[in-house]
Design an enzyme around this catalytic site. Structure first.
Site, short mmCIF file in Angstrom:
data_model
loop_
_atom_site.label_atom_id
_atom_site.label_comp_id
_atom_site.label_asym_id
_atom_site.label_seq_id
_atom_site.Cartn_x
_atom_site.Cartn_y
_atom_site.Cartn_z
N SER A 134 0.99 21.98 8.49
CA SER A 134 0.24 22.42 9.67
C SER A 134 -1.13 21.78 9.65
CB SER A 134 0.08 23.95 9.65
OG SER A 134 -0.87 24.37 10.62
N TYR A 147 -2.12 31.38 4.88
CA TYR A 147 -1.35 30.38 5.65
C TYR A 147 -1.88 28.97 5.42
CZ TYR A 147 0.95 28.12 9.62
OH TYR A 147 1.70 27.28 10.40
N1 LIG Z 1 4.04 26.91 16.20
C1 LIG Z 1 2.94 26.37 15.74
O1 LIG Z 1 1.90 26.40 16.40
C2 LIG Z 1 2.94 25.68 14.40
C3 LIG Z 1 1.82 24.92 14.07
C4 LIG Z 1 1.78 24.28 12.84
C5 LIG Z 1 2.84 24.43 11.96
N2 LIG Z 1 3.92 25.19 12.29
C6 LIG Z 1 5.00 25.31 11.31
O2 LIG Z 1 6.22 24.92 11.88
C7 LIG Z 1 7.29 25.62 11.24
C8 LIG Z 1 8.17 26.25 12.29
O3 LIG Z 1 7.38 27.20 12.99
P1 LIG Z 1 7.75 27.75 14.45
O4 LIG Z 1 6.48 27.79 15.20
O5 LIG Z 1 8.94 27.05 15.02
O6 LIG Z 1 8.10 29.27 14.04
P2 LIG Z 1 9.20 30.32 14.52
O7 LIG Z 1 8.72 31.63 14.04
O8 LIG Z 1 9.53 30.15 15.96
O9 LIG Z 1 10.49 29.86 13.67
C9 LIG Z 1 10.49 29.97 12.28
C10 LIG Z 1 11.90 30.29 11.82
O10 LIG Z 1 11.90 30.35 10.38
C11 LIG Z 1 12.66 31.45 9.98
N3 LIG Z 1 12.23 31.89 8.65
C12 LIG Z 1 11.03 32.42 8.30
N4 LIG Z 1 11.02 32.72 7.01
C13 LIG Z 1 12.22 32.34 6.50
C14 LIG Z 1 12.81 32.38 5.21
N5 LIG Z 1 12.14 32.88 4.16
N6 LIG Z 1 14.07 31.89 5.05
C15 LIG Z 1 14.75 31.39 6.11
N7 LIG Z 1 14.25 31.34 7.35
C16 LIG Z 1 12.99 31.81 7.56
C17 LIG Z 1 12.44 32.50 11.05
O11 LIG Z 1 13.47 33.49 11.04
C18 LIG Z 1 12.40 31.65 12.31
O12 LIG Z 1 13.68 31.53 12.90
C19 LIG Z 1 6.63 26.62 10.28
O13 LIG Z 1 6.63 26.10 8.98
C20 LIG Z 1 5.23 26.72 10.82
O14 LIG Z 1 4.29 27.11 9.84
C21 LIG Z 1 3.99 25.81 13.49
#
Ligand SMILES: NC(=O)c1ccc[n+]([C@@H]2O[C@H](COP(=O)([O-])OP(=O)(O)OC[C@H]3O[C@@H](n4cnc5c(N)ncnc54)[C@H](O)[C@@H]3O)[C@@H](O)[C@H]2O)c1
Length: 256
Positions: A134, A147
């Site tokens: 991130s 985080y």
């Molecule tokens: N959305 C943003 O703004 C953003 C920004 C930077 C980084 N990210 C990163 O991108 C990645 C995806 O995020 P997103 O925004 O799509 O989130 P999201 O919450 O929409 O999806 C995340 C998925 O991961 C699953 N998950 C969480 N913990 C888990 C575990 N221990 N085992 C198996 N599955 C698990 C959840 O059930 C969910 O389906 C993450 O690593 C997040 O930190 C997101």
């Protein structure tokens, strides 16, 4: 990329689901792992060449089962996309050890465990790992003690993986997304944070799941065959800038 197989963690929604669908469209067979079994079943329903694996990346036994099930179904693993992540924003003083551990268990331990478990398979295919960090791992920010620290560690873990696995032909890279309107972001981005991101991002907007998936797929592809140990910020330019954007825009120098 046909005849290749990927594991995408956190594939039930958001960036992980977009990545799974893009890889499937490019001919890759995809094992979709997520601990939310119901959402995973809905998301994977009707997807061809996809295998739904209702596992938790922070549990060693689940991770072993994830790899065994994938090999049993597809016979090989070419790409591991360590995307599963959780976010919990709050002041340092309020972050109990339990909250800290809950973030670390998925965001850091999960990346370590899944990567370690696929190394033998990746050595055979000369495959690659793409870790999802991130912009919060590239820059310090308020409320992200767990985080942001977990994501900074994922960036360094990527470099460790690249250093150690390179001689086996296995690449490891990292994507650092900027803000994307997923369920994760909706839970922690207040209206003030959303406005601040718009101000601080040269492209002046959030990214989409598909824009992050595209960078992940590029890093998996043969087009990136000489790229390893890198962090690509897919962030609308956030990481590259300092102060001054909103003021320039107010003067009419920026985008409308
Ligand atoms: N959305 C943003 O703004 C953003 C920004 C930077 C980084 N990210 C990163 O991108 C990645 C995806 O995020 P997103 O925004 O799509 O989130 P999201 O919450 O929409 O999806 C995340 C998925 O991961 C699953 N998950 C969480 N913990 C888990 C575990 N221990 N085992 C198996 N599955 C698990 C959840 O059930 C969910 O389906 C993450 O690593 C997040 O930190 C997101």
């Amino acid at each position: 990329m046909s005849a290749r197989t990927a594991i995408v963690t956190g594939a039930a929604r958001g960036i992980g689901l977009a990545t799974a669908k893009l890889l499937l469209a490019e001919g890759v067979s995809v094992a979709m792992a997520d601990r939310d079994a119901d959402e995973l079943a809905r998301a994977s329903d009707g997807l061809e060449n996809a295998l739904a694996l209702p596992y938790d990346v922070s549990m060693p036994a689940d991770v072993d089962a994830m790899v065994a099930d994938t090999l049993a179904r597809f016979g090989r693993i070419d790409f591991l996309i360590n995307n599963a992540g959780v976010a919990d924003f709050g002041p340092m003083e309020d972050h109990t050890f339990a909250r800290w551990r809950a973030v670390m268990e998925t965001n850091l331990d999960g990346v370590f465990l899944c990567s370690q478990a696929v190394i033998p398979a990746l050595k055979k295919t000369k495959g690659c790992i793409v870790n999802i960090a991130s912009i919060s791992g590239l820059r310090g920010s308020t409320l992200r003690v767990a985080y942001g620290t977990s994501k900074a560690a994922v960036i360094h873990l990527t470099r460790q993986q690249a250093a150690e696995l390179g001689e086996h032909g296995v690449r490891a890279n990292c994507v650092a997304p900027g803000p994307v309107r997923t369920k994760l972001a909706a839970a922690v981005h207040t209206p003030e944070i959303i406005a601040a991101y718009h101000d601080a991002i040269p492209l002046n907007r959030y990214g989409s799941e598909d824009e992050i998936a595209g960078v992940i797929a590029f890093l998996c592809s043969d087009r990136a065959s000489y790229v390893t140990g890198q962090v690509i910020a897919a962030d609308g330019g956030f990481e590259s800038t300092g102060v001054g954007l909103p003021a320039l825009r107010a003067d009419g120098a920026g985008p409308a």
